[in-house]
Design a protein around this motif. Structure first.
Motif, PDB file in Angstrom:
ATOM      1  N   MET A   8      64.604  13.187  73.217  1.00  0.00           N
ATOM      2  CA  MET A   8      64.490  14.647  73.424  1.00  0.00           C
ATOM      3  C   MET A   8      65.713  15.369  72.864  1.00  0.00           C
ATOM      4  SD  MET A   8      61.796  15.767  74.779  1.00  0.00           S
ATOM      5  CE  MET A   8      62.394  17.372  75.270  1.00  0.00           C
ATOM      6  N   PRO A   9      65.462  16.434  72.142  1.00  0.00           N
ATOM      7  CA  PRO A   9      66.618  17.178  71.622  1.00  0.00           C
ATOM      8  C   PRO A   9      67.357  17.867  72.759  1.00  0.00           C
ATOM      9  CG  PRO A   9      64.584  18.392  71.235  1.00  0.00           C
ATOM     10  CD  PRO A   9      64.191  17.073  71.824  1.00  0.00           C
ATOM     11  N   ARG A  10      68.645  18.056  72.575  1.00  0.00           N
ATOM     12  CA  ARG A  10      69.433  18.825  73.530  1.00  0.00           C
ATOM     13  C   ARG A  10      69.122  20.306  73.331  1.00  0.00           C
ATOM     14  NH1 ARG A  10      74.561  16.665  75.085  1.00  0.00           N
ATOM     15  NH2 ARG A  10      74.260  14.443  75.227  1.00  0.00           N
ATOM     16  N   ARG A  38      70.177  24.332  73.373  1.00  0.00           N
ATOM     17  CA  ARG A  38      71.317  25.197  73.153  1.00  0.00           C
ATOM     18  C   ARG A  38      71.934  25.632  74.454  1.00  0.00           C
ATOM     19  NH1 ARG A  38      69.150  29.394  68.787  1.00  0.00           N
ATOM     20  NH2 ARG A  38      69.701  28.127  67.009  1.00  0.00           N
ATOM     21  N   ILE A  97      74.373  20.113  67.769  1.00  0.00           N
ATOM     22  CA  ILE A  97      74.033  20.134  69.198  1.00  0.00           C
ATOM     23  C   ILE A  97      73.478  18.770  69.622  1.00  0.00           C
ATOM     24  CG2 ILE A  97      72.409  21.082  70.910  1.00  0.00           C
ATOM     25  CD1 ILE A  97      72.677  23.787  69.485  1.00  0.00           C
ATOM     26  N   ASP A  98      72.687  18.158  68.742  1.00  0.00           N
ATOM     27  CA  ASP A  98      72.112  16.846  69.041  1.00  0.00           C
ATOM     28  C   ASP A  98      73.087  15.701  68.752  1.00  0.00           C
ATOM     29  OD1 ASP A  98      69.749  17.681  70.123  1.00  0.00           O
ATOM     30  OD2 ASP A  98      68.593  17.476  68.281  1.00  0.00           O
ATOM     31  N   ASN A 132      62.952  17.946  65.128  1.00  0.00           N
ATOM     32  CA  ASN A 132      63.148  18.883  66.241  1.00  0.00           C
ATOM     33  C   ASN A 132      63.816  20.174  65.772  1.00  0.00           C
ATOM     34  OD1 ASN A 132      62.028  17.333  68.341  1.00  0.00           O
ATOM     35  ND2 ASN A 132      63.847  16.041  68.368  1.00  0.00           N
TER      36      ASN A 132
END
Ligand SMILES: [Fe+3]
Ligand SMILES: [Fe+3]
Lengths: 134, 280, 280, 134
Positions: free
Chosen positions: A1-3, A5, C110-111, C172
């Motif tokens: 799963m992407p993080r 913002r 961010i990832d 994503n």
């Protein structure tokens, strides 16, 4: 799963008197910054000081950027995409201290700015967010 | 086996380097700043490492124009002091420990850090000013130095969490190096400062001191400070404190704070400095 | 919202570019190779993307000497064709989609991908030969291209698993871009080849075909191929296939294989090529 | 927890006739590679061809590396740290095809090598591991 913002990027524009150096600025100021980094050599600093306009004309900067360099208008250069880590090389070439260079954007005289710093610097109170006025 | 025995963090203000180079350390403006480093200059005599992994940021000297790496690991044999516009600082050449650098690079990539290898670069005040403050005016630096530069300027910059993980990975990498080496990790930059706009000169003593309070024994709280919060609270350049997080994570859970120093101002910046010894 | 609609993978042998540029596509040696791309030249007419994220490796043209990034994302407005020793290929300039590139950069950081931003570079045959093979001899490339270069040469290089995760993260990132864009991801390089030593000319048809068999529907097995295994089985440059994994992961679970082509040799290399459409 | 190595680095040296480009090689060949990349400009290719030795002497390469360049001895250049992605620029400057350049290391004539490639290339059988002889 992407993080996800942690904040919206728009919030980067919500800080009073502050410009965050992003992709847009990096593109906008690319040639201005190339000029700044050329000042990392003594022979280039000499050539620049001997003929500022002629030296600047070697770089694909905008006319506005060139004029702002000639005027040493750092506020305008930041506005035109510049980042201070590059721009400070112009100040160093002039023999200006970093404090004098930075003070030139602060809306104060160099002396007032120096006094403010000695007294503990500028308080963040009221300068955190345009929106929240804190 | 190699081990990380301690860490140092310090601001790296260029004007401090200039005051050092021009022999102004006794002047009233600078004296109280240099006094803050008297402790570490003694401490390092008994604790000279074989290698320092020096976490800093490049200031548009080598790594900010054409190619902007998130994490850049020095892979050259040596690194000259950069000419940042007023000539190169008259300091010794920084010499790398290539075997350890190669090992750390390999382990970091195995641990899924996408580092950039730097085969040639000059190092700027972010690297050389801390070396001067700690080792003084020497002919040669008394240890090898592996510079590791972090992008803290062009958006997007790495998060505090990512920096923390990098520090942990550096710790693991050093531990698995077969040679017996005493390694320190230094983090440089910060504390609060802003070098642009009408908000220039911003200093947040409360934020800085809270950071110093938590760093030794509750550093987890600091991992979650976002770039936005650094910008709001500590100025555009305050984000340089994420380099301190990398240092701290590399030291492991228990540290002893041997020294702490904080003073405003040096030029545009609040100066902070700590010395930690690892307990594990 | 933007979406990834499909992907292409292909070898990027420089000699194929030379044959294309010199009008040798009908010669007996080259004809069977160019015929393998007849399908994609038709397919792309009905499936012209707005943007291609083009995963390739630099061949000591821009990114292998002083600074060696693990993952380098193109951030310049445009990229000229590199002069690799025989003049620049006479192909259109590669134009970036800067807004999408900035968004992808931000999401990747961010990832927790430690990407390197590239504000200036030339792109070599790894990027331009696939564009020629797919779009033919055109005045302008019919879409924007975001080049993403992977270090597959100087040790340490990223693992297949890390590349897979990068592909997922690209997927994503694209999905969360607010503008309506048709995006393709291309992976270039490979298949088996070795350009050095007494083992030069190594080709492993069995390995290559197993890779092609698994890539569409059982790609997870390919993630665990180590650099060592690529070296042993597919030659020193066979590791370029990890770029195909990034492409594949970016397409999501279900894909339809629209086309597959494999032929030995082109110059020193086995040529492979696939066209996938995303189902999700 | 850190991930563990999937193989010992020594295994990189276990592949017949193969040299992996690591930190050591990258340092060893740094100036050789700087020379190679200079050949990405037409004026430099011209200058090199007009005076090979004089051109090489501008670079801080070892004498051995310079001689191997003059001899176009790619096998030796790989041995001295070189990587083919750099070295191929010498071959291109000479107008050699990549196949001809690569064949010069293969222990075969260019014709034999070309024939081997047309016949499906070199089989990996027996060339996977020095230790395991497979
Ligand atoms: Fe700094
Ligand atoms: Fe390639």
């Amino acid at each position: 799963m992407p993080r996800t913002r942690l904040y919206s990027l728009d919030e980067l524009d919500d800080i009073p008197g502050t410009k965050v150096f992003r992709a847009r600025e990096s593109r906008q100021a690319y040639h201005l910054h190339k000029f700044c980094m050329s000042l990392m050599k003594e022979e280039n600093r000499k050539a620049f000081k001997e003929d500022e306009r002629g030296y600047l004309d070697q770089y694909a900067m905008t006319e506005e950027q060139k004029e702002a360099v000639l005027e040493r208008n750092l506020t305008k250069l930041i506005d035109l995409g510049g980042n201070m880590y590059f721009l400070v090389k112009i100040a160093s070439t002039d023999g200006w201290s970093a404090q004098k260079a930075v003070s030139s954007m602060s809306g104060m005289s160099a002396e007032e700015y120096a006094q403010m710093m000695l007294a503990g610097g500028r308080s963040p109170e009221g300068l955190r967010s345009i929106r929240d006025k804190n | 086996m190699a081990r990380i025995s301690g860490g140092i963090a310090t601001s790296h203000v260029p004007a401090i380097g200039a005051a050092f180079d021009l022999g102004k350390t006794e002047e009233p403006y600078w004296k109280p700043i240099f006094e803050g480093y008297e402790y570490v200059k003694e401490w390092i005599k008994d604790n000279t490492p074989d290698v320092v992994i020096l976490i800093y940021n490049d200031h548009a000297s080598s790594l900010m124009l054409d190619i902007v790496p998130t994490f850049a690991l020095g892979f050259a044999e040596k690194f000259e002091s950069a000419d940042e516009g007023w000539g190169r600082r008259p300091v010794p050449v920084v010499e790398n420990h290539l075997d350890l650098a190669a090992h750390v690079a390999e382990q970091l990539v195995i641990d899924e850090f996408d580092i950039t290898l730097i085969n040639e670069m000059d190092v700027d005040h972010g690297c050389t000013v801390p070396l001067s403050l700690v080792f003084g005016d020497v002919e040669e630096w008394p240890c090898k130095v592996i510079p590791l530069a972090v992008n803290v300027t062009q958006f997007p910059t790495p998060s505090g969490e990512r920096c923390w993980k990098l520090g942990e990975a550096i710790r693991n990498a050093v531990k698995t190096f077969p040679e017996d080496l005493n390694v320190q990790v230094w983090g440089t930059g910060g504390m609060s400062h802003q070098l642009q706009g009408t908000r220039a000169g911003l200093i947040n003593e409360e934020f800085d001191n809270r950071f110093l309070d938590l760093l030794a024994h509750e550093p987890e709280e600091l991992k979650y400070i976002t770039r936005l919060e650094y910008l709001r609270e500590a100025g555009t350049e305050g984000i340089e404190m994420i380099m301190w997080l990398i240092m701290r994570a590399a030291l492991g859970y228990g540290v002893e704070e041997k020294h702490r120093f904080y003073r405003v101002p040096a030029s545009n910046t609040a100066v902070g400095h700590v010395v930690y010894e690892s307990k594990s």
